[in-house]
Design a protein around this motif. Structure first.
Motif, PDB file in Angstrom:
ATOM      1  N   PHE A   1      -3.167   3.466   5.481  1.00 56.76           N
ATOM      2  CA  PHE A   1      -1.723   3.555   5.699  1.00 56.76           C
ATOM      3  C   PHE A   1      -1.165   4.845   5.102  1.00 56.76           C
ATOM      4  N   SER A   2      -2.012   5.880   5.057  1.00 59.79           N
ATOM      5  CA  SER A   2      -1.594   7.186   4.535  1.00 59.79           C
ATOM      6  C   SER A   2      -1.034   7.066   3.125  1.00 59.79           C
ATOM      7  N   SER A   3      -1.655   6.205   2.333  1.00 62.54           N
ATOM      8  CA  SER A   3      -1.268   6.030   0.940  1.00 62.54           C
ATOM      9  C   SER A   3      -2.350   6.633   0.055  1.00 62.54           C
ATOM     10  N   HIS A   4      -1.906   7.392  -0.952  1.00 66.40           N
ATOM     11  CA  HIS A   4      -2.866   8.108  -1.787  1.00 66.40           C
ATOM     12  C   HIS A   4      -2.524   7.930  -3.264  1.00 66.40           C
ATOM     13  N   PRO A   5      -2.731   6.724  -3.785  1.00 68.76           N
ATOM     14  CA  PRO A   5      -2.488   6.518  -5.211  1.00 68.76           C
ATOM     15  C   PRO A   5      -3.522   7.263  -6.053  1.00 68.76           C
ATOM     16  N   GLU A   6      -3.130   7.553  -7.285  1.00 68.73           N
ATOM     17  CA  GLU A   6      -4.073   8.154  -8.231  1.00 68.73           C
ATOM     18  C   GLU A   6      -4.815   7.024  -8.925  1.00 68.73           C
ATOM     19  N   LEU A   7      -6.064   6.816  -8.537  1.00 65.68           N
ATOM     20  CA  LEU A   7      -6.832   5.662  -8.996  1.00 65.68           C
ATOM     21  C   LEU A   7      -7.599   5.954 -10.277  1.00 65.68           C
ATOM     22  N   SER A   8      -7.556   4.996 -11.188  1.00 62.92           N
ATOM     23  CA  SER A   8      -8.414   5.025 -12.366  1.00 62.92           C
ATOM     24  C   SER A   8      -9.092   3.667 -12.477  1.00 62.92           C
ATOM     25  N   PHE A   9     -10.134   3.598 -13.287  1.00 59.83           N
ATOM     26  CA  PHE A   9     -10.922   2.369 -13.387  1.00 59.83           C
ATOM     27  C   PHE A   9     -11.244   2.081 -14.839  1.00 59.83           C
TER      28      PHE A   9
ATOM     29  N   ILE B   1       0.826  -1.205   0.000  1.00 59.00           N
ATOM     30  CA  ILE B   1       0.000   0.000   0.000  1.00 59.00           C
ATOM     31  C   ILE B   1       0.862   1.258   0.000  1.00 59.00           C
ATOM     32  N   ARG B   2       1.974   1.229   0.730  1.00 61.93           N
ATOM     33  CA  ARG B   2       2.885   2.370   0.722  1.00 61.93           C
ATOM     34  C   ARG B   2       3.670   2.450  -0.583  1.00 61.93           C
ATOM     35  N   LEU B   3       3.952   1.317  -1.186  1.00 65.41           N
ATOM     36  CA  LEU B   3       4.690   1.310  -2.448  1.00 65.41           C
ATOM     37  C   LEU B   3       3.944   2.071  -3.539  1.00 65.41           C
ATOM     38  N   VAL B   4       2.614   1.977  -3.537  1.00 61.69           N
ATOM     39  CA  VAL B   4       1.828   2.613  -4.597  1.00 61.69           C
ATOM     40  C   VAL B   4       1.370   4.018  -4.231  1.00 61.69           C
ATOM     41  N   ASP B   5       1.837   4.539  -3.106  1.00 60.55           N
ATOM     42  CA  ASP B   5       1.500   5.912  -2.722  1.00 60.55           C
ATOM     43  C   ASP B   5       1.933   6.876  -3.826  1.00 60.55           C
ATOM     44  N   ASN B   6       0.996   7.704  -4.265  1.00 62.82           N
ATOM     45  CA  ASN B   6       1.222   8.696  -5.329  1.00 62.82           C
ATOM     46  C   ASN B   6       1.505   8.074  -6.693  1.00 62.82           C
ATOM     47  N   ARG B   7       1.317   6.765  -6.817  1.00 63.14           N
ATOM     48  CA  ARG B   7       1.464   6.104  -8.115  1.00 63.14           C
ATOM     49  C   ARG B   7       0.121   6.097  -8.847  1.00 63.14           C
ATOM     50  N   LYS B   8       0.201   5.937 -10.151  1.00 57.53           N
ATOM     51  CA  LYS B   8      -1.012   5.820 -10.961  1.00 57.53           C
ATOM     52  C   LYS B   8      -1.424   4.351 -11.002  1.00 57.53           C
ATOM     53  N   VAL B   9      -2.518   4.042 -10.313  1.00 58.33           N
ATOM     54  CA  VAL B   9      -2.988   2.668 -10.173  1.00 58.33           C
ATOM     55  C   VAL B   9      -4.294   2.511 -10.946  1.00 58.33           C
ATOM     56  N   CYS B  10      -4.300   1.600 -11.900  1.00 60.51           N
ATOM     57  CA  CYS B  10      -5.512   1.320 -12.675  1.00 60.51           C
ATOM     58  C   CYS B  10      -6.132   0.021 -12.188  1.00 60.51           C
ATOM     59  N   ILE B  11      -7.410   0.066 -11.879  1.00 55.65           N
ATOM     60  CA  ILE B  11      -8.148  -1.115 -11.449  1.00 55.65           C
ATOM     61  C   ILE B  11      -8.999  -1.612 -12.602  1.00 55.65           C
ATOM     62  N   LEU B  12      -8.755  -2.850 -13.018  1.00 55.79           N
ATOM     63  CA  LEU B  12      -9.552  -3.486 -14.067  1.00 55.79           C
ATOM     64  C   LEU B  12     -10.459  -4.509 -13.400  1.00 55.79           C
TER      65      LEU B  12
END
Length: 310
Positions: A217-225, A190-201
């Protein structure tokens, strides 16, 4: 790396062994309490002789995903269990909560695509089959019995299918099924993807629930779907592939996939097209979407001693 000559001597050669999967901070007791007692048998899984502990497997997966992110490298990670074992045994028992295959004919037609994807997965990513003594039809001497009938779709029949198609499972490409669940629900991931662009399929997406899930866990990825069909991805991926991949942003850092048996082809093609990790998350996506009811409750290796709601 030495390879086994056939699946029926995996244990006999000493390449793999059965051992209880122990992972730091994981507490399976709540899951065991609400399920049939024999679920505890699934805590015993295959270990390669070059890997000593469950935490070592966790670190292996974390390193692979971290390198995939930093080096823009294709790293597909795919789990296999009962549904997949039935599918690759041409068994319509692969259809469960969702319809995976319309017919045996449809499975046969799609099989070359799956075999090709499995070969790519074995070369570039991680195979994560659920293999424990209870689903391998072991002989009395502790070896795999691979003389199962077509109606007995098990880990043994799946592994024989891999071997028959020239796909080897090694220390480099194998991780235990439940290590994927443990990793995806860990603060490390969860921390690894903090501020990363994460796409959920997936066929479902609850943005608010997913944001809250990472924010623990104070993680804030940029989520797309990107929506995938709830049914028949396994047999129809070739036809739907480009229509789905075109919606994934080229600057995506990592994809989290839920597509049933079709997750193999989706993860392999997404990882290859965008040079990123693509992880078959399954139940963990239901957790992210606050839809654990779709999994009939909690699963092994998703609850931590310090946080029973993880």
């Amino acid at each position: 790396m030495e390879k086994s000559s056939s699946w029926d001597n995996l244990l006999n050669t000493g390449a793999f062994r059965f051992e209880r999967l122990v992972l730091k901070d994981i507490d399976n007791a709540p899951v065991i309490m609400i399920n049939a007692p024999d679920i505890v048998d699934q805590e015993t899984c295959l270990f390669h002789r070059d890997v000593r502990t469950g935490d070592d497997y966790f670190r292996i997966l974390h390193l692979a995903i971290s390198q995939g992110l930093s080096e823009r490298k294709a790293v597909p990670v795919v789990r296999f269990a009962d549904g997949e074992y039935a599918y690759y045994n041409y068994d319509l028992n692969c259809n469960g909560l969702y319809q995976q295959a319309e017919s045996i004919r449809a499975i046969r037609k799609a099989m070359p695509l799956h075999i090709g994807a499995l070969k790519k997965l074995a070369r570039a990513g991680k195979l994560a089959p659920l293999v424990f003594p209870g689903n391998t039809a072991r002989k009395s001497k502790g070896l795999f019995s691979l003389r199962s009938s077509k109606k007995n779709s098990s880990a043994s029949t799946f592994m024989q299918f891999l071997f028959d198609n020239g796909i080897e499972m090694t220390a480099d490409n194998y991780i235990p099924f439940y290590v994927v669940y443990a990793y995806l629900t860990s603060d490390d991931f969860i921390r690894l993807v903090d501020n990363r662009k994460v796409c959920i399929l997936n066929s479902d997406f609850n943005r608010e629930s997913c944001i809250k899930w990472f924010a623990r866990f104070s993680s804030h990825p940029e989520l797309s779907f990107v929506e995938t069909p709830a049914e028949y991805v396994a047999t129809r991926w070739e036809a739907m592939k480009e229509g789905i991949l075109k919606h994934i942003s080229p600057d995506t850092d990592i994809c989290i996939v839920g597509a049933g048996i079709g997750s193999l082809a989706v993860c392999v093609d997404v990882a290859e097209r965008f040079s990123i990790p693509a992880i078959d998350a399954g139940h963990v996506l239901n957790m992210m979407n606050d839809r654990m009811d779709k999994s009939n409750g909690a699963r092994l290796y998703t609850i931590r001693k310090t946080n029973a709601t993880a």
